[in-house]
Design a protein around this motif. Structure first.
Motif, PDB file in Angstrom:
ATOM      1  N   ALA A 276       1.304  -1.092  -0.006  1.00  0.00           N
ATOM      2  CA  ALA A 276       0.274  -0.052   0.011  1.00  0.00           C
ATOM      3  C   ALA A 276       0.977   1.403  -0.028  1.00  0.00           C
ATOM      4  O   ALA A 276       0.847   2.190   1.230  1.00  0.00           O
ATOM      5  CB  ALA A 276      -0.862  -0.258   1.168  1.00  0.00           C
ATOM      6  N   GLU A 277       1.936   1.643  -0.886  1.00  0.00           N
ATOM      7  CA  GLU A 277       2.492   2.248  -1.068  1.00  0.00           C
ATOM      8  C   GLU A 277       1.711   4.177  -1.067  1.00  0.00           C
ATOM      9  O   GLU A 277       0.454   4.072  -2.132  1.00  0.00           O
ATOM     10  CB  GLU A 277       3.443   2.521  -2.379  1.00  0.00           C
ATOM     11  CG  GLU A 277       4.432   0.607  -2.080  1.00  0.00           C
ATOM     12  CD  GLU A 277       5.558   0.319  -2.775  1.00  0.00           C
ATOM     13  OE1 GLU A 277       5.768   1.094  -3.785  1.00  0.00           O
ATOM     14  OE2 GLU A 277       6.183  -0.144  -2.484  1.00  0.00           O
ATOM     15  N   GLN A 278       3.122   5.032  -1.291  1.00  0.00           N
ATOM     16  CA  GLN A 278       2.269   6.350  -1.451  1.00  0.00           C
ATOM     17  C   GLN A 278       0.596   7.043  -1.133  1.00  0.00           C
ATOM     18  O   GLN A 278      -0.475   7.386  -1.494  1.00  0.00           O
ATOM     19  CB  GLN A 278       1.898   6.606  -3.595  1.00  0.00           C
ATOM     20  CG  GLN A 278       3.833   6.602  -3.591  1.00  0.00           C
ATOM     21  CD  GLN A 278       3.245   6.915  -4.968  1.00  0.00           C
ATOM     22  OE1 GLN A 278       2.383   6.039  -5.455  1.00  0.00           O
ATOM     23  NE2 GLN A 278       4.488   7.709  -6.036  1.00  0.00           N
ATOM     24  N   PRO A 279       0.954   6.603  -0.074  1.00  0.00           N
ATOM     25  CA  PRO A 279      -0.327   6.563   0.789  1.00  0.00           C
ATOM     26  C   PRO A 279      -0.809   8.181   1.164  1.00  0.00           C
ATOM     27  O   PRO A 279       0.089   9.344   1.682  1.00  0.00           O
ATOM     28  CB  PRO A 279      -0.084   5.498   2.625  1.00  0.00           C
ATOM     29  CG  PRO A 279       1.281   6.329   2.976  1.00  0.00           C
ATOM     30  CD  PRO A 279       1.630   5.888   1.650  1.00  0.00           C
ATOM     31  N   GLU A 280      -1.902   8.259   1.700  1.00  0.00           N
ATOM     32  CA  GLU A 280      -2.605   9.896   1.584  1.00  0.00           C
ATOM     33  C   GLU A 280      -2.242   9.357   3.316  1.00  0.00           C
ATOM     34  O   GLU A 280      -1.743  11.202   3.576  1.00  0.00           O
ATOM     35  CB  GLU A 280      -4.106   9.639   1.289  1.00  0.00           C
ATOM     36  CG  GLU A 280      -4.470   9.603  -0.586  1.00  0.00           C
ATOM     37  CD  GLU A 280      -3.778  10.809  -1.000  1.00  0.00           C
ATOM     38  OE1 GLU A 280      -4.406  12.037  -0.698  1.00  0.00           O
ATOM     39  OE2 GLU A 280      -3.472  10.490  -2.183  1.00  0.00           O
ATOM     40  N   HIS A 281      -2.677   9.289   4.029  1.00  0.00           N
ATOM     41  CA  HIS A 281      -2.158   9.368   5.158  1.00  0.00           C
ATOM     42  C   HIS A 281      -1.087   9.053   5.875  1.00  0.00           C
ATOM     43  O   HIS A 281      -0.802   7.646   5.136  1.00  0.00           O
ATOM     44  CB  HIS A 281      -3.602   9.323   6.530  1.00  0.00           C
ATOM     45  CG  HIS A 281      -4.576   9.596   6.195  1.00  0.00           C
ATOM     46  ND1 HIS A 281      -5.051  11.318   7.213  1.00  0.00           N
ATOM     47  CD2 HIS A 281      -5.459   9.992   5.436  1.00  0.00           C
ATOM     48  CE1 HIS A 281      -6.015  11.667   7.385  1.00  0.00           C
ATOM     49  NE2 HIS A 281      -6.549  10.914   5.665  1.00  0.00           N
ATOM     50  N   THR A 282      -0.626   8.879   6.974  1.00  0.00           N
ATOM     51  CA  THR A 282       1.102   8.447   7.096  1.00  0.00           C
ATOM     52  C   THR A 282       0.014   7.336   7.672  1.00  0.00           C
ATOM     53  O   THR A 282      -0.649   7.031   8.580  1.00  0.00           O
ATOM     54  CB  THR A 282       1.515   9.029   8.445  1.00  0.00           C
ATOM     55  OG1 THR A 282       2.106   9.727   8.426  1.00  0.00           O
ATOM     56  CG2 THR A 282       1.983   7.800   9.044  1.00  0.00           C
ATOM     57  N   GLN A 283       0.771   6.094   7.362  1.00  0.00           N
ATOM     58  CA  GLN A 283       0.471   4.532   7.822  1.00  0.00           C
ATOM     59  C   GLN A 283       1.461   4.194   8.904  1.00  0.00           C
ATOM     60  O   GLN A 283       2.533   3.874   8.966  1.00  0.00           O
ATOM     61  CB  GLN A 283       0.567   3.136   6.636  1.00  0.00           C
ATOM     62  CG  GLN A 283       0.059   3.590   5.355  1.00  0.00           C
ATOM     63  CD  GLN A 283       0.833   3.406   4.312  1.00  0.00           C
ATOM     64  OE1 GLN A 283       1.600   2.566   4.026  1.00  0.00           O
ATOM     65  NE2 GLN A 283      -0.294   3.010   2.955  1.00  0.00           N
ATOM     66  N   VAL A 284       0.905   3.429   9.727  1.00  0.00           N
ATOM     67  CA  VAL A 284       1.332   2.813  10.812  1.00  0.00           C
ATOM     68  C   VAL A 284       0.893   1.387  11.523  1.00  0.00           C
ATOM     69  O   VAL A 284      -0.690   1.345  11.576  1.00  0.00           O
ATOM     70  CB  VAL A 284       1.387   3.330  12.820  1.00  0.00           C
ATOM     71  CG1 VAL A 284       1.624   3.047  13.748  1.00  0.00           C
ATOM     72  CG2 VAL A 284       1.976   5.150  12.168  1.00  0.00           C
ATOM     73  N   VAL A 285       1.768   0.939  11.641  1.00  0.00           N
ATOM     74  CA  VAL A 285       1.679  -1.310  11.807  1.00  0.00           C
ATOM     75  C   VAL A 285       2.484  -0.739  12.972  1.00  0.00           C
ATOM     76  O   VAL A 285       3.567  -0.581  13.089  1.00  0.00           O
ATOM     77  CB  VAL A 285       1.312  -1.759  10.896  1.00  0.00           C
ATOM     78  CG1 VAL A 285       1.400  -3.230  10.821  1.00  0.00           C
ATOM     79  CG2 VAL A 285       1.183  -1.696   9.164  1.00  0.00           C
ATOM     80  N   LEU A 286       1.407  -1.554  14.207  1.00  0.00           N
ATOM     81  CA  LEU A 286       1.927  -2.210  15.438  1.00  0.00           C
ATOM     82  C   LEU A 286       1.950  -3.585  15.548  1.00  0.00           C
ATOM     83  O   LEU A 286       0.944  -4.299  14.965  1.00  0.00           O
ATOM     84  CB  LEU A 286       1.338  -0.928  16.556  1.00  0.00           C
ATOM     85  CG  LEU A 286       2.057  -0.446  16.971  1.00  0.00           C
ATOM     86  CD1 LEU A 286       0.607   0.672  17.339  1.00  0.00           C
ATOM     87  CD2 LEU A 286       3.249  -0.142  17.132  1.00  0.00           C
TER      88      LEU A 286
END
Length: 459
Positions: A276-286
């Protein structure tokens, strides 16, 4: 509007994705997932795997970059990709847990009795104790020596390795046990792991047999790892099912393994993030530890690891932004599995609100027990937004509860993120035989869950 458009029925993912292209992608993803499960049987092994994959994908520990990660105590992990929009407009957060129910060695585990060398254990998480008897088991974990050296333990997975087991009572002598309620028939203090049987050679003129089997176990461990008994006080040895994850059924459409809960969400979350590259919102996975015992400790979801990491992201990417503003504007998914409708135990489910294997990942609006106690209970506005997101992408999904109202319950990490004010809901694939040593998941659900997580992260 046609009458059939007024009704809702979940869709069978096998029928939605029946093209050769999709089936080939399902197979390829499932093969990699089975390899992941076979290699990653502890939270440390899982975090090491993710770290390796993320590093190869260009993620670094330098928060000045656009793709970053951070590891806490080798057991929990944060990954983030910078979005086009500022952090102050919120992030897309997906959180899963990488621990699983198991048996842990006690601090002073080794002893011998009745000519058998054994190890005492303390079970971790919600197991059904009888399921861990009379089956091949492996030892995974770490031992930290007095000088600080860390030794990695992995015995029971290679074809040439010995395996271990917990003994079960023969049926000929189990009449009294069979009359006991299940909760009392199998005692936790009898979940002792068989380590050996042959005694060590006699030491000089000492002809006593006492303790020689334990000494032989220690001698073998010392030869392999250079450890002594005292080193077990600073060790984390986990007893897990031995052997690889496998395809199940003549058609191989089901996947059988230890720890689908919750490593299927770890794997699909990682896959979604990487694609899921070039996202609109910052992506965070925990990926958290300790969910199975209440998310406690410095590596659980109750810790401040996420807050501290997000503060550092703000300092690097958008200095001066308030942490509270980022959190309040964020949308999150608690990526965790759901208990699917079991054909042999349908009576514990309320069928109108039960999930089916193969019908896509499951929205669980609330967990908790009985009167929604300890539940997050997602807001209707957020559920509506997520429905629209997945429906627009044509991705199958379903909505369910864990079971009948007064028959039990469970919890996830959702409520620990909800305290920040962000929208969050539990969302993950159905699993059968959850918390057993051999859980069952659908190959189709694995694929659809990855697609759904990717759609969320890029929204």
């Amino acid at each position: 509007m046609a009458q059939d458009e007024l009704l809702f029925e979940s869709r069978n993912s096998w029928e939605v994705y029946e093209t050769e292209e999709h089936r080939s992608a399902m197979d390829e993803l499932a093969d990699r997932y089975l390899d992941f499960l076979t290699r990653c049987k502890t939270e440390r092994e899982t975090v090491d795997y993710v770290t390796d994959i993320a590093t190869k994908a260009g993620f670094t520990e330098d928060f000045s970059g656009d793709k970053v990660f951070r590891v806490m105590r080798g057991k929990t992990m944060l990954l983030a990709r910078k979005g086009k929009k500022p952090l102050s407009e919120g992030i897309r957060l997906l959180g899963a847990h990488c621990d699983a129910p198991r048996l842990d060695f006690k601090q002073h585990p080794l002893y011998e009795d009745c000519n058998i060398g054994l190890a005492k254990t303390h079970y971790y998480g919600g197991i059904r104790k009888y399921q861990w008897l009379a089956r091949p088991l492996a030892l995974h974990g770490v031992i930290v020596k007095e000088n600080g050296e860390t030794v990695t333990v992995n015995i029971g997975e290679d074809a040439g390795d010995p395996v271990f087991t917990v003994l079960d009572l023969l049926p000929h002598l189990a009449y009294e046990q069979a009359e006991k309620p299940l909760s009392k028939a199998f005692e936790a203090e009898k979940l002792n792991v068989v380590l050996g049987h042959a005694p060590a050679a006699k030491d000089g003129d000492d002809d006593k047999d006492t303790g020689r089997i334990k000494k032989q176990v220690l001698r073998l461990l010392n030869e392999k790892y250079g450890i002594v008994e005292e080193d077990f006080f600073s060790a984390e040895i986990q007893v897990v099912p031995a052997g690889p994850a496998r395809k199940v059924g003549l058609d191989g459409s089901l996947l059988g393994s230890y720890a689908h809960d919750d490593r299927i969400c770890v794997f699909t979350g990682l896959e979604a993030l990487l694609t899921a590259e070039q996202p609109e919102h910052t992506q965070v996975v925990l990926f958290w530890d300790k969910e199975e015992i209440g998310s406690e400790g410095s590596t659980g979801a109750k810790s401040l690891f996420f807050e501290y990491s997000l503060e550092d992201l703000i300092d690097a990417w958008e200095p001066g932004t308030r942490l509270s503003r980022v959190l309040m504007n964020s949308k999150a998914i608690s990526a965790d599995v759901h208990g699917g409708l079991d054909p042999d135990y349908q009576e514990v489910h309320e069928k109108l609100n039960a999930s089916l294997l193969g019908h896509g990942p499951v929205f669980c609006k609330f967990t908790g027990h009985r009167g929604k106690v300890a539940a997050n209970d997602a807001h209707a506005e957020y559920v509506g937004w997520l429905r629209g997101l997945l429906n627009k992408a044509g991705i199958p999904w379903q909505m369910a509860e864990l079971g009948k109202v007064d028959l039990g319950g469970g919890g996830t990490v959702a409520k620990y993120l909800a305290v920040y004010g962000m929208d969050i809901i539990d969302f993950g694939p159905s699993v059968l035989a959850m918390h057993s040593p051999f859980e069952i998941a659908s190959k189709a659900d694995l694929y659809i869950t990855m697609l759904a997580y990717r759609e969320f992260l890029k929204s």
